[in-house]
Scaffold this active site. Structure first.
Site, PDB file in Angstrom:
ATOM      1  N   GLY A  14       0.784  -1.239   0.000  1.00  0.00           N
ATOM      2  CA  GLY A  14       0.000   0.000   0.000  1.00  0.00           C
ATOM      3  C   GLY A  14       0.811   1.281   0.000  1.00  0.00           C
ATOM      4  N   THR A  15       2.034   1.237  -0.516  1.00  0.00           N
ATOM      5  CA  THR A  15       2.831   2.484  -0.498  1.00  0.00           C
ATOM      6  C   THR A  15       2.266   3.515  -1.485  1.00  0.00           C
ATOM      7  OG1 THR A  15       4.453   1.586  -2.052  1.00  0.00           O
ATOM      8  CG2 THR A  15       4.943   1.333   0.285  1.00  0.00           C
ATOM      9  N   ASN A  16       1.691   3.058  -2.582  1.00  0.00           N
ATOM     10  CA  ASN A  16       1.018   4.003  -3.497  1.00  0.00           C
ATOM     11  C   ASN A  16      -0.246   4.563  -2.843  1.00  0.00           C
ATOM     12  OD1 ASN A  16       2.229   4.307  -6.373  1.00  0.00           O
ATOM     13  ND2 ASN A  16       2.498   2.135  -5.880  1.00  0.00           N
ATOM     14  N   MET A  88      -3.702  -7.073  -7.113  1.00  0.00           N
ATOM     15  CA  MET A  88      -3.138  -8.119  -7.962  1.00  0.00           C
ATOM     16  C   MET A  88      -4.162  -9.146  -8.459  1.00  0.00           C
ATOM     17  SD  MET A  88      -0.228  -6.787  -8.151  1.00  0.00           S
ATOM     18  CE  MET A  88       0.843  -7.955  -8.985  1.00  0.00           C
ATOM     19  N   LYS A  89      -5.406  -8.733  -8.527  1.00  0.00           N
ATOM     20  CA  LYS A  89      -6.457  -9.591  -9.082  1.00  0.00           C
ATOM     21  C   LYS A  89      -7.041  -8.910 -10.310  1.00  0.00           C
ATOM     22  CE  LYS A  89      -7.373 -13.281  -6.729  1.00  0.00           C
ATOM     23  NZ  LYS A  89      -7.628 -14.567  -7.361  1.00  0.00           N
ATOM     24  N   ILE A  90      -7.524  -9.701 -11.245  1.00  0.00           N
ATOM     25  CA  ILE A  90      -8.186  -9.101 -12.404  1.00  0.00           C
ATOM     26  C   ILE A  90      -9.637  -8.792 -12.020  1.00  0.00           C
ATOM     27  CG2 ILE A  90      -8.959  -9.569 -14.775  1.00  0.00           C
ATOM     28  CD1 ILE A  90      -6.355 -11.189 -15.116  1.00  0.00           C
ATOM     29  N   LEU A  91     -10.062  -7.566 -12.268  1.00  0.00           N
ATOM     30  CA  LEU A  91     -11.451  -7.203 -11.946  1.00  0.00           C
ATOM     31  C   LEU A  91     -12.397  -7.905 -12.921  1.00  0.00           C
ATOM     32  CD1 LEU A  91     -11.281  -3.330 -11.358  1.00  0.00           C
ATOM     33  CD2 LEU A  91     -11.699  -5.083  -9.621  1.00  0.00           C
ATOM     34  N   ASN A 105      -5.398   2.381 -13.083  1.00  0.00           N
ATOM     35  CA  ASN A 105      -4.413   1.414 -12.562  1.00  0.00           C
ATOM     36  C   ASN A 105      -3.009   1.959 -12.767  1.00  0.00           C
ATOM     37  OD1 ASN A 105      -3.373  -1.099 -11.581  1.00  0.00           O
ATOM     38  ND2 ASN A 105      -2.996  -1.742 -13.685  1.00  0.00           N
ATOM     39  N   HIS A 107       0.895   0.499 -13.328  1.00  0.00           N
ATOM     40  CA  HIS A 107       1.590  -0.746 -13.670  1.00  0.00           C
ATOM     41  C   HIS A 107       3.104  -0.474 -13.760  1.00  0.00           C
ATOM     42  CE1 HIS A 107       1.940  -4.787 -15.240  1.00  0.00           C
ATOM     43  NE2 HIS A 107       2.788  -4.316 -16.138  1.00  0.00           N
TER      44      HIS A 107
HETATM   45  C1  GAR Z   1       3.235  -1.187  -7.460  1.00  0.00           C
HETATM   46  O1  GAR Z   1       4.584  -1.089  -7.796  1.00  0.00           O
HETATM   47  C2  GAR Z   1       2.374  -1.373  -8.695  1.00  0.00           C
HETATM   48  O2  GAR Z   1       2.936  -0.844  -9.856  1.00  0.00           O
HETATM   49  C3  GAR Z   1       2.292  -2.869  -8.796  1.00  0.00           C
HETATM   50  O3  GAR Z   1       2.242  -3.330  -7.482  1.00  0.00           O
HETATM   51  C4  GAR Z   1       2.991  -2.465  -6.664  1.00  0.00           C
HETATM   52  C5  GAR Z   1       2.234  -2.217  -5.395  1.00  0.00           C
HETATM   53  O4  GAR Z   1       3.002  -1.592  -4.424  1.00  0.00           O
HETATM   54  N1  GAR Z   1       1.143  -3.228  -9.542  1.00  0.00           N
HETATM   55  C6  GAR Z   1       1.097  -4.236 -10.404  1.00  0.00           C
HETATM   56  O5  GAR Z   1       2.026  -4.964 -10.617  1.00  0.00           O
HETATM   57  C7  GAR Z   1      -0.245  -4.397 -11.089  1.00  0.00           C
HETATM   58  N2  GAR Z   1      -0.158  -5.295 -12.178  1.00  0.00           N
HETATM   59  P1  GAR Z   1       2.327  -0.902  -3.182  1.00  0.00           P
HETATM   60  O6  GAR Z   1       1.327  -1.903  -2.613  1.00  0.00           O
HETATM   61  O7  GAR Z   1       3.447  -0.639  -2.216  1.00  0.00           O
HETATM   62  O8  GAR Z   1       1.682   0.349  -3.662  1.00  0.00           O
END
Ligand code: GAR
Length: 187
Positions: A14-16, A88-91, A105, A107
């Site tokens: 969840g850092t984003n 990380m799941k497809i909606l 999203n 990526h």
């Molecule tokens: C992020 O780097 C994002 O780009 C990636 O998961 C990470 C989540 O980090 N997303 C994917 O790979 C989606 N296909 P976070 O939980 O620390 O934000």
């Protein structure tokens, strides 16, 4: 400016999400995070829900109609934008069709390159010279919606999966807020 009520979907750290919550304290930022949804009950990112007193919901994606329940909760809370942040799941297609408002999203690659999972591993194996991240609208095909913004950086010869992840995420924390402003900032 009237902020859009946002729901952020997570699966991990969840850092984003943390970046989006922090940026949304800014009056001119277009969203306010009003709901957090996780498909993992132990996702570390849920600590931000607790820290910032934001309602959260754990969804069990193996249960039938779980998406309808999530959609119901989202509708109840007047959510008008969904941000996937490490979800990380497809909606389900039905969910995407029914929501009818933007789903965004982030990526960790320069789409359309390296859609899907194990991104960093494939980037290193492919001996790419540049990488970065992409913020895009979600459509019914994986990592294929309209691109809002991409940010790139050069891959150094000594980079590995671990350093690429650190560098990519640093770029992500700038890109996600910037993309939201680009998409939603003008009324
Ligand atoms: C992020 O780097 C994002 O780009 C990636 O998961 C990470 C989540 O980090 N997303 C994917 O790979 C989606 N296909 P976070 O939980 O620390 O934000």
């Amino acid at each position: 400016m009237v902020k859009k009520r946002a729901c952020v979907f997570i699966s991990g750290k969840g850092t984003n999400l943390n970046t989006l919550i922090k940026r949304s304290r800014d009056n001119s930022f277009p969203i306010k995070v009003e709901l957090i949804i996780s498909n993992k009950k132990n996702a570390k990112g849920l600590m931000y829900a607790k820290k910032f007193a934001i309602p959260f919901l754990i969804i069990n994606t193996s249960k039938k109609n779980y998406d309808l329940k999530a959609l119901n909760e989202i509708t109840k809370r007047n959510i008008s934008v969904i941000c996937l942040a490490g979800y990380m799941k497809i909606l389900p297609k039905n969910f995407i069709r029914s929501f009818k408002k933007p789903i965004i999203n982030i990526h960790p690659s320069l789409l359309p390159k390296f859609k899907g999972i194990n991104t960093y591993k494939r980037i290193i194996e492919n001996k790419e010279k540049m990488t970065g991240c992409t913020v895009h609208l979600v459509n019914e095909n994986l990592d294929s919606g309209k691109i809002i913004l991409k940010k790139s950086f050069k891959i150094e010869p000594y980079d590995n999966e671990k350093t690429l992840k650190i560098k990519t995420q640093k770029v992500e924390y700038k890109s996600y807020p910037e993309a939201l402003i680009k998409l939603l900032g003008k009324y």
